[in-house]
Design a protein around this motif. Structure first.
Motif, PDB file in Angstrom:
ATOM      1  N   ARG A  43       4.249   3.037  -3.071  1.00  0.00           N
ATOM      2  CA  ARG A  43       3.118   2.188  -3.655  1.00  0.00           C
ATOM      3  C   ARG A  43       2.570   1.153  -2.675  1.00  0.00           C
ATOM      4  O   ARG A  43       1.226   1.165  -2.710  1.00  0.00           O
ATOM      5  CB  ARG A  43       3.294   1.400  -5.053  1.00  0.00           C
ATOM      6  CG  ARG A  43       3.572   2.364  -6.223  1.00  0.00           C
ATOM      7  CD  ARG A  43       3.200   1.505  -7.590  1.00  0.00           C
ATOM      8  NE  ARG A  43       3.760   2.287  -8.630  1.00  0.00           N
ATOM      9  CZ  ARG A  43       3.467   1.609  -9.792  1.00  0.00           C
ATOM     10  NH1 ARG A  43       2.659   0.326  -9.918  1.00  0.00           N
ATOM     11  NH2 ARG A  43       3.841   2.486 -11.034  1.00  0.00           N
ATOM     12  N   VAL A  44       3.274   0.454  -1.967  1.00  0.00           N
ATOM     13  CA  VAL A  44       2.902  -0.482  -1.179  1.00  0.00           C
ATOM     14  C   VAL A  44       2.471   0.139   0.111  1.00  0.00           C
ATOM     15  O   VAL A  44       1.600  -0.327   0.944  1.00  0.00           O
ATOM     16  CB  VAL A  44       3.755  -1.734  -0.920  1.00  0.00           C
ATOM     17  CG1 VAL A  44       3.179  -2.565   0.221  1.00  0.00           C
ATOM     18  CG2 VAL A  44       4.028  -2.467  -2.222  1.00  0.00           C
ATOM     19  N   LEU A  45       3.342   0.939   0.979  1.00  0.00           N
ATOM     20  CA  LEU A  45       3.008   1.599   2.107  1.00  0.00           C
ATOM     21  C   LEU A  45       2.292   2.666   2.007  1.00  0.00           C
ATOM     22  O   LEU A  45       1.666   3.036   3.090  1.00  0.00           O
ATOM     23  CB  LEU A  45       4.392   1.691   2.716  1.00  0.00           C
ATOM     24  CG  LEU A  45       5.315   0.413   3.091  1.00  0.00           C
ATOM     25  CD1 LEU A  45       6.660   0.945   3.491  1.00  0.00           C
ATOM     26  CD2 LEU A  45       4.831  -0.410   3.918  1.00  0.00           C
ATOM     27  N   GLY A  46       2.106   3.546   1.075  1.00  0.00           N
ATOM     28  CA  GLY A  46       1.535   4.649   0.993  1.00  0.00           C
ATOM     29  C   GLY A  46       1.760   5.873   1.929  1.00  0.00           C
ATOM     30  O   GLY A  46       1.104   6.852   2.229  1.00  0.00           O
ATOM     31  N   LYS A  47       3.038   5.866   2.464  1.00  0.00           N
ATOM     32  CA  LYS A  47       3.202   6.927   3.140  1.00  0.00           C
ATOM     33  C   LYS A  47       4.436   7.781   2.620  1.00  0.00           C
ATOM     34  O   LYS A  47       5.291   7.391   1.999  1.00  0.00           O
ATOM     35  CB  LYS A  47       4.323   6.419   4.614  1.00  0.00           C
ATOM     36  CG  LYS A  47       3.185   5.671   5.361  1.00  0.00           C
ATOM     37  CD  LYS A  47       4.025   5.084   6.862  1.00  0.00           C
ATOM     38  CE  LYS A  47       2.945   4.145   7.498  1.00  0.00           C
ATOM     39  NZ  LYS A  47       3.827   3.645   8.676  1.00  0.00           N
ATOM     40  N   GLU A  48       4.290   8.967   2.853  1.00  0.00           N
ATOM     41  CA  GLU A  48       5.295  10.025   2.401  1.00  0.00           C
ATOM     42  C   GLU A  48       6.595   9.715   2.855  1.00  0.00           C
ATOM     43  O   GLU A  48       7.559   9.868   2.132  1.00  0.00           O
ATOM     44  CB  GLU A  48       4.976  11.424   2.872  1.00  0.00           C
ATOM     45  CG  GLU A  48       5.924  12.513   2.303  1.00  0.00           C
ATOM     46  CD  GLU A  48       5.753  12.912   0.758  1.00  0.00           C
ATOM     47  OE1 GLU A  48       6.805  13.551   0.437  1.00  0.00           O
ATOM     48  OE2 GLU A  48       4.902  12.364   0.160  1.00  0.00           O
ATOM     49  N   THR A  49       6.787   9.378   3.922  1.00  0.00           N
ATOM     50  CA  THR A  49       8.215   9.091   4.533  1.00  0.00           C
ATOM     51  C   THR A  49       8.665   7.875   3.908  1.00  0.00           C
ATOM     52  O   THR A  49      10.123   7.667   4.205  1.00  0.00           O
ATOM     53  CB  THR A  49       8.227   9.009   5.933  1.00  0.00           C
ATOM     54  OG1 THR A  49       6.777   8.261   6.556  1.00  0.00           O
ATOM     55  CG2 THR A  49       8.026  10.525   6.608  1.00  0.00           C
ATOM     56  N   ARG A  53      11.079  11.313  -2.028  1.00  0.00           N
ATOM     57  CA  ARG A  53      10.896  12.591  -1.548  1.00  0.00           C
ATOM     58  C   ARG A  53      11.177  12.782  -0.085  1.00  0.00           C
ATOM     59  O   ARG A  53      11.726  13.524   0.496  1.00  0.00           O
ATOM     60  CB  ARG A  53       9.511  13.454  -2.208  1.00  0.00           C
ATOM     61  CG  ARG A  53       9.359  14.922  -1.641  1.00  0.00           C
ATOM     62  CD  ARG A  53       8.410  15.578  -2.285  1.00  0.00           C
ATOM     63  NE  ARG A  53       7.044  14.951  -2.042  1.00  0.00           N
ATOM     64  CZ  ARG A  53       5.718  15.086  -2.600  1.00  0.00           C
ATOM     65  NH1 ARG A  53       6.003  16.232  -3.527  1.00  0.00           N
ATOM     66  NH2 ARG A  53       4.848  14.797  -2.136  1.00  0.00           N
ATOM     67  N   GLY A  54      10.066  11.972   0.761  1.00  0.00           N
ATOM     68  CA  GLY A  54       9.969  11.989   2.051  1.00  0.00           C
ATOM     69  C   GLY A  54      11.616  11.635   2.935  1.00  0.00           C
ATOM     70  O   GLY A  54      11.699  12.200   3.602  1.00  0.00           O
ATOM     71  N   ARG A  55      12.268  10.370   2.097  1.00  0.00           N
ATOM     72  CA  ARG A  55      13.418  10.157   2.391  1.00  0.00           C
ATOM     73  C   ARG A  55      14.360  11.317   2.502  1.00  0.00           C
ATOM     74  O   ARG A  55      15.458  11.656   3.276  1.00  0.00           O
ATOM     75  CB  ARG A  55      13.778   8.808   1.987  1.00  0.00           C
ATOM     76  CG  ARG A  55      13.172   7.583   2.221  1.00  0.00           C
ATOM     77  CD  ARG A  55      13.773   6.416   1.747  1.00  0.00           C
ATOM     78  NE  ARG A  55      12.889   5.424   1.868  1.00  0.00           N
ATOM     79  CZ  ARG A  55      11.991   4.711   0.909  1.00  0.00           C
ATOM     80  NH1 ARG A  55      12.238   5.365  -0.482  1.00  0.00           N
ATOM     81  NH2 ARG A  55      11.477   3.838   1.233  1.00  0.00           N
ATOM     82  N   ILE A  56      14.325  12.118   1.551  1.00  0.00           N
ATOM     83  CA  ILE A  56      15.180  13.302   1.173  1.00  0.00           C
ATOM     84  C   ILE A  56      15.045  14.424   2.256  1.00  0.00           C
ATOM     85  O   ILE A  56      16.069  14.961   2.818  1.00  0.00           O
ATOM     86  CB  ILE A  56      15.376  13.893  -0.237  1.00  0.00           C
ATOM     87  CG1 ILE A  56      15.819  12.910  -1.130  1.00  0.00           C
ATOM     88  CG2 ILE A  56      15.792  15.187  -0.335  1.00  0.00           C
ATOM     89  CD1 ILE A  56      15.666  13.115  -2.675  1.00  0.00           C
ATOM     90  N   TYR A  57      13.672  14.449   2.384  1.00  0.00           N
ATOM     91  CA  TYR A  57      13.213  15.391   3.668  1.00  0.00           C
ATOM     92  C   TYR A  57      14.171  14.890   4.873  1.00  0.00           C
ATOM     93  O   TYR A  57      14.736  15.685   5.608  1.00  0.00           O
ATOM     94  CB  TYR A  57      12.061  15.533   3.812  1.00  0.00           C
ATOM     95  CG  TYR A  57      11.216  16.487   3.088  1.00  0.00           C
ATOM     96  CD1 TYR A  57      11.227  17.860   3.075  1.00  0.00           C
ATOM     97  CD2 TYR A  57      10.013  15.883   2.245  1.00  0.00           C
ATOM     98  CE1 TYR A  57      10.426  18.926   2.427  1.00  0.00           C
ATOM     99  CE2 TYR A  57       9.418  16.931   1.579  1.00  0.00           C
ATOM    100  CZ  TYR A  57       9.581  18.406   1.451  1.00  0.00           C
ATOM    101  OH  TYR A  57       8.850  19.105   0.812  1.00  0.00           O
ATOM    102  N   ASP A  78      15.299   1.613   5.505  1.00  0.00           N
ATOM    103  CA  ASP A  78      15.307   0.264   5.397  1.00  0.00           C
ATOM    104  C   ASP A  78      14.246  -0.118   4.600  1.00  0.00           C
ATOM    105  O   ASP A  78      14.419  -1.151   3.822  1.00  0.00           O
ATOM    106  CB  ASP A  78      15.067  -0.395   6.862  1.00  0.00           C
ATOM    107  CG  ASP A  78      16.329  -0.382   7.849  1.00  0.00           C
ATOM    108  OD1 ASP A  78      17.397  -0.001   7.236  1.00  0.00           O
ATOM    109  OD2 ASP A  78      16.245  -0.719   8.938  1.00  0.00           O
ATOM    110  N   SER A  79      13.097   0.939   4.197  1.00  0.00           N
ATOM    111  CA  SER A  79      12.101   0.302   3.573  1.00  0.00           C
ATOM    112  C   SER A  79      12.176   0.598   2.060  1.00  0.00           C
ATOM    113  O   SER A  79      11.528   0.164   1.304  1.00  0.00           O
ATOM    114  CB  SER A  79      10.542   1.114   3.842  1.00  0.00           C
ATOM    115  OG  SER A  79      10.866   2.437   3.513  1.00  0.00           O
ATOM    116  N   CYS A  80      13.458   1.381   1.731  1.00  0.00           N
ATOM    117  CA  CYS A  80      13.871   1.574   0.482  1.00  0.00           C
ATOM    118  C   CYS A  80      14.470   0.485  -0.303  1.00  0.00           C
ATOM    119  O   CYS A  80      15.445  -0.247   0.248  1.00  0.00           O
ATOM    120  CB  CYS A  80      14.725   2.789   0.430  1.00  0.00           C
ATOM    121  SG  CYS A  80      15.497   3.198  -1.269  1.00  0.00           S
ATOM    122  N   LEU A  81      13.988   0.140  -1.585  1.00  0.00           N
ATOM    123  CA  LEU A  81      14.745  -1.192  -2.273  1.00  0.00           C
ATOM    124  C   LEU A  81      15.877  -0.615  -2.868  1.00  0.00           C
ATOM    125  O   LEU A  81      16.648  -1.677  -3.436  1.00  0.00           O
ATOM    126  CB  LEU A  81      13.706  -1.502  -3.174  1.00  0.00           C
ATOM    127  CG  LEU A  81      12.312  -2.330  -2.627  1.00  0.00           C
ATOM    128  CD1 LEU A  81      11.316  -1.316  -2.493  1.00  0.00           C
ATOM    129  CD2 LEU A  81      11.950  -3.508  -3.438  1.00  0.00           C
TER     130      LEU A  81
END
Length: 456
Positions: A43-49, A53-57, A78-81
């Motif tokens: 929501r804050v960063l707006g990037k798929e990665t 889902r992006g991290r699972i890729y 690291d950006s994951c809470l």
């Protein structure tokens, strides 16, 4: 018997063979995108990665050896809470919590961080999980606050000019030091008031016992007033939650063993905790120590005994009379901590307890399931995202026009207090156990007082 380590089908140059992200769990993701709207970092960063889902890729590519464990890859993990909102939303039941925990352990073993970042992380992990070491810092912190230096520096921009961002963030979260913060005044056995219904162990936490000791005091009074004999082993330390959530696997395992040993000789009906992040980790001891032949069975048995104090009291029922907290109806907004809501699936129990207080009106905020940005030490390590989420959470809570915010996690409480002050909002934050305690003791709430003031 301990569980076997998971391994990838083929060796990955990026990861070692010790419990890489489970390929079966990765493959269970159907890439539907339902997780995106629930993910605070996305929501804050707006990037798929920077989404689940992006991290699972990325995890899949790491497992297959298609990408390296580079700084540009690590930054998305690291950006994951670690709030687990995505797991709640996932229609395929993907255990994202298991995946991110395995990935973070791999990162800590196999990714050389820049020396400044590594040194700062070592400072955090060698201080926060150890109450005695935290208390060594209380004297200088109290002096910093009492002399007015804190107020002076916060009004200026010197901190931002002189210190790196994570240190500025850590300073901004520091609560007021009280006299109760320096010791744990309770005996090991605290008798129940009246007939003993249950014999329970209580975990004091590490950060909470130092920075919010009034919450533990209120919890003990509520338990004893409701027929519980409370056991508090002096040898208990940190549960390991902070370390576990950040991939410090060996430290988390050592702290888990120490916690179990502290309660080993006690016959208890339950082991209780009043902080949601701690509770989630305590309930995962069976997985954390699954490969330890000496502890694995004991760890699962211990985890089975752990309950959040609100979960326990809702189950066994309150037996002591409750009084109104003020003459007029009291409006309270309940803030769901992520590891309570998404990790432990505890949502209605705290609300049912609070509704038993006469004259208490419970309100619900918008976006109640969205993380406040605390997430252990996330708001220190990732202050920009943490601050934005803190601003949003406080805005939503204050929009309910409630007189009091009820929050059951120490990290959330510190984060909310910071952002309430920044938004010049004077709404007190109290743990539900404090509200129950005041109701039991017929303590009236007054407008504009803090949790520390009310405890006196």
């Amino acid at each position: 018997m301990p569980a076997a380590e998971k391994t990838t089908p083929n060796a990955s140059p990026a990861l070692d063979f010790k419990n890489p992200p489970d390929q079966k769990v990765i493959d269970a993701c159907v890439h539907c995108g339902f997780c995106l709207a629930t993910c605070p970092s996305y929501r804050v960063l707006g990037k798929e990665t920077d989404s689940p889902r992006g991290r699972i890729y990325l995890m899949n590519e790491l497992n297959q050896g298609e990408i390296p464990l580079s700084p540009s890859t690590v930054e998305h993990f690291d950006s994951c809470l670690g709030c687990l909102a995505c797991a709640t939303a996932c229609p395929a039941g993907v255990d994202y919590g298991e995946l991110i925990a395995a990935t973070r352990s791999q990162i800590e073993r196999n990714h050389p961080r820049p020396w400044v970042e590594k040194l700062f992380r070592q400072l955090l992990f060698s201080t926060f999980p150890y109450p005695r070491r935290l208390r060594w810092l209380l004297g200088p912190l109290a002096l910093y606050q009492r002399t007015g230096l804190q107020s002076l520096l916060r009004r200026s921009d010197l901190l931002e000019k002189l210190l790196p961002q994570p240190l500025v963030a850590m300073e901004s979260l520091a609560p007021e030091v009280t006299a109760d913060a320096f010791t744990d005044p309770w005996p090991e056995v605290i008798p129940a008031q009246g007939e003993t219904r249950y014999r329970v162990g209580m975990i004091l936490g590490c950060v909470q016992r130092v920075f919010l000791p009034e919450v533990n005091a209120a919890t003990i009074r509520v338990l004893t007033a409701n027929g519980c004999e409370v056991i508090i082993p002096k040898s208990q330390g940190c549960c390991g939650a902070l370390s576990q959530h950040q991939g410090q696997e060996e430290q988390a395992q050592d702290l888990a063993r120490q916690m179990m040993d502290a309660f080993a000789n006690e016959k208890l009906d339950a082991v209780l905790i009043n902080a949601s992040g701690c509770g989630h980790t305590l309930k995962e001891y069976g997985q954390i120590l699954a490969e330890d032949a000496d502890y694995c069975e004991r760890a699962q048995a211990f985890a089975n005994q752990v309950q959040d104090v609100q979960e326990f009291l809702d189950s066994v029922g309150l037996t002591t009379p409750l009084s109104p907290l003020q003459a007029e109806p009291l409006s309270v907004v309940y803030q769901d901590a992520c590891h309570m809501l998404h990790g432990q699936k505890i949502q209605e129990q705290p609300r049912r307890l609070l509704k038993q207080i006469p004259g208490l009106e419970l309100r619900e905020p918008a976006d109640a399931a969205l993380c406040c940005g605390s997430a252990g030490i996330y708001n220190i390590l990732q202050p920009e995202v943490g601050d934005e989420l803190g601003r949003q959470k406080v805005r939503n809570l204050c929009n309910t026009k409630a007189t009091v915010i009820a929050s059951a996690n120490v990290g959330c409480n510190m984060q909310l207090r910071k952002h309430l002050a920044l938004q010049q909002q004077e709404v007190p934050i109290l743990h539900p156990m404090q509200l129950l305690d005041f109701s039991i003791r017929s303590v009236a709430l007054s407008d504009g007082v803090s949790g520390h003031d009310l405890e006196q």
